[in-house]
Design a protein around this motif. Structure first.
Motif, PDB file in Angstrom:
ATOM      1  N   ILE A 249       1.162  -1.215   0.083  1.00 51.71           N
ATOM      2  CA  ILE A 249       0.447  -0.329  -0.427  1.00 51.71           C
ATOM      3  C   ILE A 249       0.635   1.101  -0.390  1.00 51.71           C
ATOM      4  N   PRO A 250       0.689   2.264  -0.405  1.00 48.01           N
ATOM      5  CA  PRO A 250       1.177   3.873  -0.866  1.00 48.01           C
ATOM      6  C   PRO A 250       1.755   4.087   1.736  1.00 48.01           C
ATOM      7  N   LEU A 251       1.873   3.447   2.065  1.00 47.58           N
ATOM      8  CA  LEU A 251       2.741   3.604   3.392  1.00 47.58           C
ATOM      9  C   LEU A 251       3.956   3.033   3.357  1.00 47.58           C
ATOM     10  N   PRO A 252       4.221   3.814   4.346  1.00 49.68           N
ATOM     11  CA  PRO A 252       5.817   2.842   5.109  1.00 49.68           C
ATOM     12  C   PRO A 252       6.168   1.687   4.836  1.00 49.68           C
ATOM     13  N   PHE A 253       5.441   0.717   4.935  1.00 50.00           N
ATOM     14  CA  PHE A 253       5.080  -0.792   5.515  1.00 50.00           C
ATOM     15  C   PHE A 253       4.194  -1.229   4.357  1.00 50.00           C
ATOM     16  N   THR A 254       4.572  -2.801   4.608  1.00 54.30           N
ATOM     17  CA  THR A 254       3.731  -3.978   3.936  1.00 54.30           C
ATOM     18  C   THR A 254       3.677  -4.889   4.890  1.00 54.30           C
ATOM     19  N   PHE A 255       2.392  -5.883   4.899  1.00 53.81           N
ATOM     20  CA  PHE A 255       2.494  -7.122   5.926  1.00 53.81           C
ATOM     21  C   PHE A 255       1.462  -7.882   4.945  1.00 53.81           C
ATOM     22  N   ASP A 256       1.374  -9.522   5.409  1.00 54.69           N
ATOM     23  CA  ASP A 256       0.598 -10.033   5.059  1.00 54.69           C
ATOM     24  C   ASP A 256      -0.765 -10.582   5.159  1.00 54.69           C
ATOM     25  N   LYS A 257      -2.318 -10.684   4.987  1.00 56.36           N
ATOM     26  CA  LYS A 257      -3.428 -10.431   4.955  1.00 56.36           C
ATOM     27  C   LYS A 257      -3.836 -11.966   4.127  1.00 56.36           C
ATOM     28  N   ASN A 258      -4.863 -12.260   5.125  1.00 54.49           N
ATOM     29  CA  ASN A 258      -5.708 -13.339   5.044  1.00 54.49           C
ATOM     30  C   ASN A 258      -6.509 -12.992   3.373  1.00 54.49           C
ATOM     31  N   LYS A 259      -6.559 -13.480   2.013  1.00 49.89           N
ATOM     32  CA  LYS A 259      -7.101 -13.560   1.010  1.00 49.89           C
ATOM     33  C   LYS A 259      -8.369 -13.453   0.945  1.00 49.89           C
ATOM     34  N   THR A 260      -9.152 -13.780   2.187  1.00 53.62           N
ATOM     35  CA  THR A 260     -10.633 -13.839   2.223  1.00 53.62           C
ATOM     36  C   THR A 260     -11.312 -12.485   2.725  1.00 53.62           C
ATOM     37  N   THR A 261     -10.065 -11.563   3.523  1.00 48.39           N
ATOM     38  CA  THR A 261     -10.651  -9.939   3.290  1.00 48.39           C
ATOM     39  C   THR A 261     -10.984  -9.221   1.789  1.00 48.39           C
ATOM     40  N   SER A 262     -11.775  -7.963   2.444  1.00 46.10           N
ATOM     41  CA  SER A 262     -11.784  -7.074   1.212  1.00 46.10           C
ATOM     42  C   SER A 262     -10.650  -6.605   0.973  1.00 46.10           C
ATOM     43  N   PRO A 263     -10.348  -6.481  -0.399  1.00 45.54           N
ATOM     44  CA  PRO A 263      -9.402  -5.942  -0.433  1.00 45.54           C
ATOM     45  C   PRO A 263      -8.770  -4.426  -0.133  1.00 45.54           C
ATOM     46  N   VAL A 264      -7.996  -3.886   0.156  1.00 46.43           N
ATOM     47  CA  VAL A 264      -7.255  -2.818   1.352  1.00 46.43           C
ATOM     48  C   VAL A 264      -7.311  -2.037  -0.538  1.00 46.43           C
ATOM     49  N   LYS A 265      -8.117  -0.579  -0.132  1.00 46.53           N
ATOM     50  CA  LYS A 265      -8.319   0.179  -0.912  1.00 46.53           C
ATOM     51  C   LYS A 265      -7.741   1.832  -0.285  1.00 46.53           C
ATOM     52  N   ASN A 266      -8.719   2.335   0.554  1.00 47.31           N
ATOM     53  CA  ASN A 266      -8.885   3.090   0.959  1.00 47.31           C
ATOM     54  C   ASN A 266      -7.686   3.488   1.798  1.00 47.31           C
ATOM     55  N   ILE A 267      -7.223   4.254   1.925  1.00 47.71           N
ATOM     56  CA  ILE A 267      -6.622   5.153   2.992  1.00 47.71           C
ATOM     57  C   ILE A 267      -7.501   6.208   3.688  1.00 47.71           C
ATOM     58  N   LYS A 268      -7.341   6.086   4.141  1.00 48.61           N
ATOM     59  CA  LYS A 268      -8.334   7.467   5.237  1.00 48.61           C
ATOM     60  C   LYS A 268      -6.692   8.163   5.995  1.00 48.61           C
ATOM     61  N   SER A 269      -6.533  10.105   5.927  1.00 48.24           N
ATOM     62  CA  SER A 269      -6.124  10.644   6.598  1.00 48.24           C
ATOM     63  C   SER A 269      -6.776  11.228   7.429  1.00 48.24           C
ATOM     64  N   SER A 270      -6.278  11.830   8.250  1.00 50.11           N
ATOM     65  CA  SER A 270      -6.241  12.862   8.835  1.00 50.11           C
ATOM     66  C   SER A 270      -4.970  13.687   9.865  1.00 50.11           C
ATOM     67  N   GLY A 271      -4.869  14.724   9.100  1.00 49.01           N
ATOM     68  CA  GLY A 271      -3.433  15.191   9.465  1.00 49.01           C
ATOM     69  C   GLY A 271      -2.227  13.833   8.808  1.00 49.01           C
ATOM     70  N   ALA A 272      -1.085  13.719  10.381  1.00 49.71           N
ATOM     71  CA  ALA A 272       0.025  12.944  10.295  1.00 49.71           C
ATOM     72  C   ALA A 272      -0.829  10.825  10.498  1.00 49.71           C
ATOM     73  N   VAL A 273      -1.849  11.642  10.712  1.00 54.71           N
ATOM     74  CA  VAL A 273      -2.636   9.931  10.893  1.00 54.71           C
ATOM     75  C   VAL A 273      -3.301   9.723   9.898  1.00 54.71           C
ATOM     76  N   LYS A 274      -3.013   7.788   9.275  1.00 55.69           N
ATOM     77  CA  LYS A 274      -3.532   7.567   8.470  1.00 55.69           C
ATOM     78  C   LYS A 274      -4.310   6.496   8.308  1.00 55.69           C
ATOM     79  N   GLY A 275      -4.748   5.423   8.297  1.00 60.28           N
ATOM     80  CA  GLY A 275      -5.527   4.444   8.928  1.00 60.28           C
ATOM     81  C   GLY A 275      -5.363   3.437   7.334  1.00 60.28           C
ATOM     82  N   ILE A 276      -6.139   2.260   7.668  1.00 58.34           N
ATOM     83  CA  ILE A 276      -6.782   1.619   6.578  1.00 58.34           C
ATOM     84  C   ILE A 276      -7.276   0.477   7.697  1.00 58.34           C
TER      85      ILE A 276
END
Length: 189
Positions: free
Chosen positions: A42-69
């Motif tokens: 994702i366009p954040l400074p880390f990568t990780f493994d996720k379960n394939k049964t989850t929905s695709p990670v698309k939206n990255i929410k941003s509130s100033g310096a805080v970002k969330g997925i």
């Protein structure tokens, strides 16, 4: 003698019947598919493994310096919320305190809170996984950091009224996904 034995035997047979007991509540036995993982870039400074049964990670929410997925599990009506913050002005203590306080807010409903220390020197990742037992709103909370630049906190929530007995199988399944996320997390920088 017969006049005494027959009524006595009749009382004995009638008195030895089972008392009716209410039927206990039953819970479904839930079985989940074997977890298969894929790397998330994702366009954040880390990568990780996720379960394939989850929905695709698309939206990255941003509130100033805080970002969330959000990592959503539609079939389980659950979401793992991840929040990323860059460490600035030596605010690591504050970020750690906030993550720990968020977990402690669940003590009102929790039966227990178990903490598991996490350390992966190879990927320079350190953190804590909290397992929350009982009818608390969140069953797992965690944080990860490299102690210098990056801080991630995460929470597992279900879209249902917390009933620990009912959500326990799903919570255990998702705890393994959280552990995999923590173990596979790599910083890009």
């Amino acid at each position: 003698m017969k006049k005494i034995i027959i009524p006595l035997m009749t009382l004995l047979f009638i008195g030895c019947g089972d008392e009716p007991l209410p039927k206990p509540k039953g819970y479904l036995r839930l079985q989940y598919p074997e977890a298969k993982y894929t790397k998330v870039n994702i366009p954040l400074p880390f990568t990780f493994d996720k379960n394939k049964t989850t929905s695709p990670v698309k939206n990255i929410k941003s509130s100033g310096a805080v970002k969330g997925i959000d990592i959503q599990y539609p079939s389980m009506k659950a979401t793992i919320y991840l929040t990323y913050q860059k460490i600035r002005n030596n605010n690591l203590d504050s970020l750690l305190r906030d993550a720990q306080n968020l977990t402690q807010k669940h003590t009102i409903k929790a039966d227990e809170i178990a903490s598991n220390l996490f350390e992966n020197k190879k990927s320079n990742t350190y953190g804590m996984l909290y397992e929350i037992g009982g009818d608390a709103a969140s069953q797992s909370q965690f944080y990860l950091t490299d102690s210098i630049n990056h801080f991630i906190s995460g929470s597992l929530y279900f879209y249902a009224k917390p009933n620990y007995d009912s959500i326990y199988p799903a919570s255990e399944y998702l705890k393994k996904d959280i552990e995999r996320l923590m173990e596979s997390l790599k910083w890009k920088e």
